[in-house]
Design a protein around this motif. Structure first.
Motif, PDB file in Angstrom:
ATOM      1  N   ILE A 181      -4.950  -3.485  15.960  1.00 40.98           N
ATOM      2  CA  ILE A 181      -5.216  -2.414  14.977  1.00 40.98           C
ATOM      3  C   ILE A 181      -4.726  -2.890  13.605  1.00 40.98           C
ATOM      4  CG2 ILE A 181      -4.701  -0.023  14.323  1.00 40.98           C
ATOM      5  CD1 ILE A 181      -6.346  -0.172  16.878  1.00 40.98           C
ATOM      6  N   PRO A 182      -5.625  -2.991  12.606  1.00 43.55           N
ATOM      7  CA  PRO A 182      -5.245  -3.638  11.329  1.00 43.55           C
ATOM      8  C   PRO A 182      -4.601  -2.698  10.316  1.00 43.55           C
ATOM      9  CG  PRO A 182      -7.563  -3.114  11.320  1.00 43.55           C
ATOM     10  CD  PRO A 182      -7.046  -2.631  12.648  1.00 43.55           C
ATOM     11  N   MET A 183      -3.765  -1.799  10.791  1.00 45.84           N
ATOM     12  CA  MET A 183      -3.135  -0.858   9.838  1.00 45.84           C
ATOM     13  C   MET A 183      -1.841  -0.307  10.414  1.00 45.84           C
ATOM     14  SD  MET A 183      -5.667   2.378  10.415  1.00 45.84           S
ATOM     15  CE  MET A 183      -7.026   1.346  10.945  1.00 45.84           C
ATOM     16  N   VAL A 184      -0.970   0.181   9.519  1.00 46.93           N
ATOM     17  CA  VAL A 184       0.220   0.923   9.947  1.00 46.93           C
ATOM     18  C   VAL A 184       0.212   2.282   9.255  1.00 46.93           C
ATOM     19  CG1 VAL A 184       1.619  -1.153  10.336  1.00 46.93           C
ATOM     20  CG2 VAL A 184       1.661  -0.035   8.081  1.00 46.93           C
ATOM     21  N   LEU A 185       0.945   3.233   9.854  1.00 52.25           N
ATOM     22  CA  LEU A 185       1.166   4.497   9.152  1.00 52.25           C
ATOM     23  C   LEU A 185       2.146   4.209   8.014  1.00 52.25           C
ATOM     24  CD1 LEU A 185       2.033   7.938  10.774  1.00 52.25           C
ATOM     25  CD2 LEU A 185       3.402   7.036   8.884  1.00 52.25           C
ATOM     26  N   ASN A 186       1.834   4.716   6.832  1.00 50.43           N
ATOM     27  CA  ASN A 186       2.656   4.441   5.649  1.00 50.43           C
ATOM     28  C   ASN A 186       2.870   5.726   4.874  1.00 50.43           C
ATOM     29  OD1 ASN A 186       3.815   3.430   3.298  1.00 50.43           O
ATOM     30  ND2 ASN A 186       1.842   2.767   2.447  1.00 50.43           N
ATOM     31  N   THR A 187       4.134   6.137   4.784  1.00 53.30           N
ATOM     32  CA  THR A 187       4.430   7.319   3.965  1.00 53.30           C
ATOM     33  C   THR A 187       5.619   6.999   3.074  1.00 53.30           C
ATOM     34  OG1 THR A 187       4.917   9.700   4.031  1.00 53.30           O
ATOM     35  CG2 THR A 187       5.905   8.358   5.762  1.00 53.30           C
ATOM     36  N   SER A 188       5.771   7.760   2.007  1.00 56.66           N
ATOM     37  CA  SER A 188       6.824   7.429   1.045  1.00 56.66           C
ATOM     38  C   SER A 188       8.202   7.535   1.700  1.00 56.66           C
ATOM     39  CB  SER A 188       6.727   8.345  -0.168  1.00 56.66           C
ATOM     40  OG  SER A 188       6.739   9.691   0.244  1.00 56.66           O
ATOM     41  N   PHE A 189       9.103   6.658   1.293  1.00 54.73           N
ATOM     42  CA  PHE A 189      10.450   6.574   1.855  1.00 54.73           C
ATOM     43  C   PHE A 189      11.316   7.629   1.186  1.00 54.73           C
ATOM     44  CE2 PHE A 189      13.794   3.102   3.115  1.00 54.73           C
ATOM     45  CZ  PHE A 189      14.542   4.076   3.769  1.00 54.73           C
ATOM     46  N   ASN A 190      11.395   8.796   1.798  1.00 57.91           N
ATOM     47  CA  ASN A 190      12.250   9.860   1.277  1.00 57.91           C
ATOM     48  C   ASN A 190      12.389  10.962   2.305  1.00 57.91           C
ATOM     49  OD1 ASN A 190       9.589  10.770   1.044  1.00 57.91           O
ATOM     50  ND2 ASN A 190       9.974  11.933  -0.809  1.00 57.91           N
ATOM     51  N   CYS A 191      13.409  11.788   2.098  1.00 55.26           N
ATOM     52  CA  CYS A 191      13.588  12.989   2.905  1.00 55.26           C
ATOM     53  C   CYS A 191      13.986  14.104   1.958  1.00 55.26           C
ATOM     54  CB  CYS A 191      14.671  12.757   3.963  1.00 55.26           C
ATOM     55  SG  CYS A 191      15.160  14.261   4.822  1.00 55.26           S
ATOM     56  N   LYS A 192      13.031  14.946   1.599  1.00 54.18           N
ATOM     57  CA  LYS A 192      13.243  16.100   0.713  1.00 54.18           C
ATOM     58  C   LYS A 192      13.834  15.723  -0.650  1.00 54.18           C
ATOM     59  CE  LYS A 192      14.157  20.013   3.224  1.00 54.18           C
ATOM     60  NZ  LYS A 192      15.036  20.902   3.967  1.00 54.18           N
ATOM     61  N   GLU A 193      13.668  14.499  -1.037  1.00 53.82           N
ATOM     62  CA  GLU A 193      14.163  14.020  -2.338  1.00 53.82           C
ATOM     63  C   GLU A 193      13.036  13.224  -2.967  1.00 53.82           C
ATOM     64  OE1 GLU A 193      17.526  11.442  -2.204  1.00 53.82           O
ATOM     65  OE2 GLU A 193      18.869  12.925  -1.343  1.00 53.82           O
ATOM     66  N   PRO A 194      13.179  12.810  -4.228  1.00 49.63           N
ATOM     67  CA  PRO A 194      12.242  11.807  -4.750  1.00 49.63           C
ATOM     68  C   PRO A 194      12.310  10.552  -3.880  1.00 49.63           C
ATOM     69  CG  PRO A 194      13.546  12.748  -6.518  1.00 49.63           C
ATOM     70  CD  PRO A 194      14.134  13.252  -5.237  1.00 49.63           C
ATOM     71  N   ILE A 195      11.318   9.689  -3.995  1.00 48.45           N
ATOM     72  CA  ILE A 195      11.289   8.430  -3.246  1.00 48.45           C
ATOM     73  C   ILE A 195      12.580   7.657  -3.520  1.00 48.45           C
ATOM     74  CG2 ILE A 195      10.052   6.242  -2.954  1.00 48.45           C
ATOM     75  CD1 ILE A 195       7.504   7.714  -3.851  1.00 48.45           C
ATOM     76  N   VAL A 196      13.134   7.014  -2.473  1.00 43.90           N
ATOM     77  CA  VAL A 196      14.411   6.316  -2.655  1.00 43.90           C
ATOM     78  C   VAL A 196      14.243   5.243  -3.734  1.00 43.90           C
ATOM     79  CG1 VAL A 196      15.141   6.759  -0.280  1.00 43.90           C
ATOM     80  CG2 VAL A 196      14.032   4.585  -0.836  1.00 43.90           C
ATOM     81  N   GLU A 197      15.278   5.086  -4.540  1.00 44.27           N
ATOM     82  CA  GLU A 197      15.240   4.088  -5.606  1.00 44.27           C
ATOM     83  C   GLU A 197      16.170   2.912  -5.292  1.00 44.27           C
ATOM     84  OE1 GLU A 197      13.473   3.487  -8.249  1.00 44.27           O
ATOM     85  OE2 GLU A 197      14.765   1.861  -8.970  1.00 44.27           O
ATOM     86  N   THR A 198      17.421   3.233  -4.932  1.00 46.78           N
ATOM     87  CA  THR A 198      18.434   2.189  -4.738  1.00 46.78           C
ATOM     88  C   THR A 198      18.663   1.947  -3.244  1.00 46.78           C
ATOM     89  OG1 THR A 198      20.220   3.807  -4.609  1.00 46.78           O
ATOM     90  CG2 THR A 198      19.621   3.014  -6.808  1.00 46.78           C
ATOM     91  N   PRO A 199      19.296   0.818  -2.888  1.00 47.05           N
ATOM     92  CA  PRO A 199      19.685   0.614  -1.490  1.00 47.05           C
ATOM     93  C   PRO A 199      20.561   1.763  -0.969  1.00 47.05           C
ATOM     94  CG  PRO A 199      19.875  -1.447  -2.676  1.00 47.05           C
ATOM     95  CD  PRO A 199      19.577  -0.397  -3.696  1.00 47.05           C
ATOM     96  N   GLU A 200      21.412   2.313  -1.823  1.00 49.46           N
ATOM     97  CA  GLU A 200      22.277   3.428  -1.394  1.00 49.46           C
ATOM     98  C   GLU A 200      21.425   4.642  -1.005  1.00 49.46           C
ATOM     99  OE1 GLU A 200      22.844   1.642  -4.284  1.00 49.46           O
ATOM    100  OE2 GLU A 200      24.362   0.454  -3.243  1.00 49.46           O
TER     101      GLU A 200
END
Ligand SMILES: [Fe+2]
Length: 512
Positions: free
Chosen positions: A468-487
């Motif tokens: 299958i040539p695809m993955v599910l991709n959603t923004s990296f966040n949980c009820k916040e803006p998308i994560v910016e820093t490693p922290e």
């Protein structure tokens, strides 16, 4: 290209741009795209809170939450040697008007895409010109129509620019964005909940009474410039399911686009920007009329400083500046064990849900492959697992696939790539239920090696393992803006049921 009036200026002008919006306040220096929400950690900068505005803490008065004199001294200083390019919205103007910014800037109304106001190194364009130029210059098209459409800028909500840059103002006919926002708010989906309402459209059907209600609303707009929803009339649809209201609103959106925008077509390419450009069904409908449809990765107000910078750079320096897709900062990270993109792809094939953090963050709200949550699209249960244990959001919200560009036509019924997840089209396969919405559609991101090599290699490894040539991709966040820093990424990892987080090629894992 239009000739530019730069005869008074021979040398290269250093430009810094700022979009003074009520939300999605952002700035750009030609390299670094500062979306304030990424640092304030308040989504869309809502609630509009003191520490959500400035890029320096002392740019605000703590007591009243307004821009400080220092902000104006630094950025609206007539002795400055570099150029401050700026634009604003109705909301942003409330702040500007209390200070020394010349009022006549804000009265400026362009006749063409290329118009501007430039005095004492302050450079100003209208909000919709900024949407338009960012979309056009980032498209690479030689010539293009442009649709700039949103809830509200300063003077407009919808401008169409033909291939020569001539403007048609459709604001009294196309107040669609504010209608989506108002109805989303009415249904408790949040102040900027139009995207959620669009997700509900997939569960609904067409209802005549809703169409009649919407016609009445557009009539009020046209006759009286009345853009707020009349609660008296909204009662006429109170017994109709919100899913059906959403579906019919989508239908009417596309109907009005066909009625008012299609006749203005002046060439075979179109660029679309502004908040309504998040409407993936509408964008896909344009592929039936135009050979090439471009929606940039930051189509909403988060892309305003990019467009404003690009306009000034073109006028003053005769330069067509194209911002990189990845405009955030670089971060060092040396915890955890090294892991290759191939191993990440194989882990996804084994059912792991992975927080993927790689290099500089993306410009814009679309998950483009550097701050993503990745999972197996073959799993029918994956949507509920991610919505309930990771994103902590409404269970009707769909997830999108990131698909290898060489394979997208095998799975999706569309005629052109979609590098920024901007279009929604029918799914042709039953093998990917995790990324197929209830109405049989998906909002795809096509990925090639040149765009993002490491991300492409993750998908390629998943393809080699599963077919299958695809993955599910959603923004990296949980009820916040998308994560910016490693922290931010590690905090999200701790607070959710993510199996693994990969930061710049290093793996931190709960279960492995
Ligand atoms: Fe806008």
């Amino acid at each position: 290209m239009q000739p530019v009036k730069n005869y008074w200026q021979k040398k290269y002008m250093k430009i810094y741009s700022v979009a003074l919006n009520i939300h999605d306040h952002n700035s750009y220096d030609g390299v670094f795209h500062n979306q304030v929400e990424r640092y304030s950690r308040k989504k869309h900068n809502i609630p509009w809170h003191v520490d959500a505005y400035p890029w320096q803490p002392d740019h605000l008065n703590i007591d009243d939450g307004k821009y400080s004199q220092k902000f104006y001294d630094e950025h609206f200083n007539f002795d400055r040697s570099d150029v401050l390019a700026f634009t604003t919205t109705v909301g942003g103007m409330k702040h500007l008007s209390r200070h020394e910014v010349p009022r006549d800037f804000l009265k400026f109304k362009p006749k063409t895409l290329w118009d501007y106001k430039f005095e004492n190194n302050l450079y100003y364009i209208d909000h919709h010109q900024s949407h338009a130029i960012y979309a056009k210059f980032s498209s690479g098209f030689e010539e293009s129509d442009i649709l700039a459409i949103d809830g509200r800028g300063l003077h407009y909500n919808c401008l169409f620019f033909d291939k020569n840059g001539k403007i048609t103002n459709l604001s009294d006919r196309m107040g669609i964005g504010i209608l989506w926002d108002n109805l989303a708010k009415h249904y408790g989906l949040g102040k900027l909940g139009a995207g959620k309402l669009m997700g509900l459209a997939g569960y609904g059907g067409y209802v005549d009474e809703v169409h009649a209600f919407l016609d009445y609303y557009f009539d009020q707009q046209f006759r009286y410039a009345e853009y707020s929803l009349d609660l008296q009339t909204i009662r006429s649809i109170k017994n109709i399911r919100k899913e059906d209201v959403a579906y019919t609103l989508q239908h009417v959106t596309e109907e009005r686009i066909a009625e008012y925008i299609h006749p203005l077509k002046s060439c075979d390419n179109i660029c679309i920007a502004g908040g309504v450009a998040y409407n993936g069904y509408m964008n896909e409908a344009f592929t039936k009329l135009y050979s090439n449809v471009h929606v940039p990765p930051a189509p909403g107000d988060e892309g305003q400083s990019l467009g404003t910078y690009m306009h000034a750079d073109f006028t003053l320096n005769k330069n067509v500046h194209v911002p990189g897709t990845y405009g955030g900062k670089e971060y060092d990270f040396d915890l955890g064990d090294p892991i290759t993109p191939q191993e990440v792809g194989e882990a996804i094939a084994k059912g792991k849900i992975i927080g993927w953090f790689n290099g500089r963050s993306e410009s814009g709200n679309r998950a483009l492959g550097n701050r993503s949550i990745l999972a197996d699209p073959r799993s029918p249960a994956i949507k509920d697992v991610i919505n309930h244990t990771i994103k902590m959001r409404e269970d009707f919200r769909p997830f999108a696939p990131a698909v290898m560009e060489d394979h997208y036509k095998e799975y999706f019924d569309t005629n052109q790539p979609s590098p920024y997840m901007s279009r929604i089209m029918p799914v042709k396969s039953d093998k990917i239920p995790g990324v197929t919405h209830v109405d049989g559609t998906a909002r795809i991101q096509t990925v090639n090696r040149k765009q993002n090599e490491k991300f492409y290699e993750v998908i390629e490894a998943f393809y080699k393992t599963t077919g299958i040539p695809m993955v599910l991709n959603t923004s990296f966040n949980c009820k916040e803006p998308i994560v910016e820093t490693p922290e931010d990424a590690l905090r999200t990892f701790d607070n959710t049921k993510l199996n693994m987080v990969v930061i710049n090629g290093r793996c931190v894992s709960k279960v492995w």
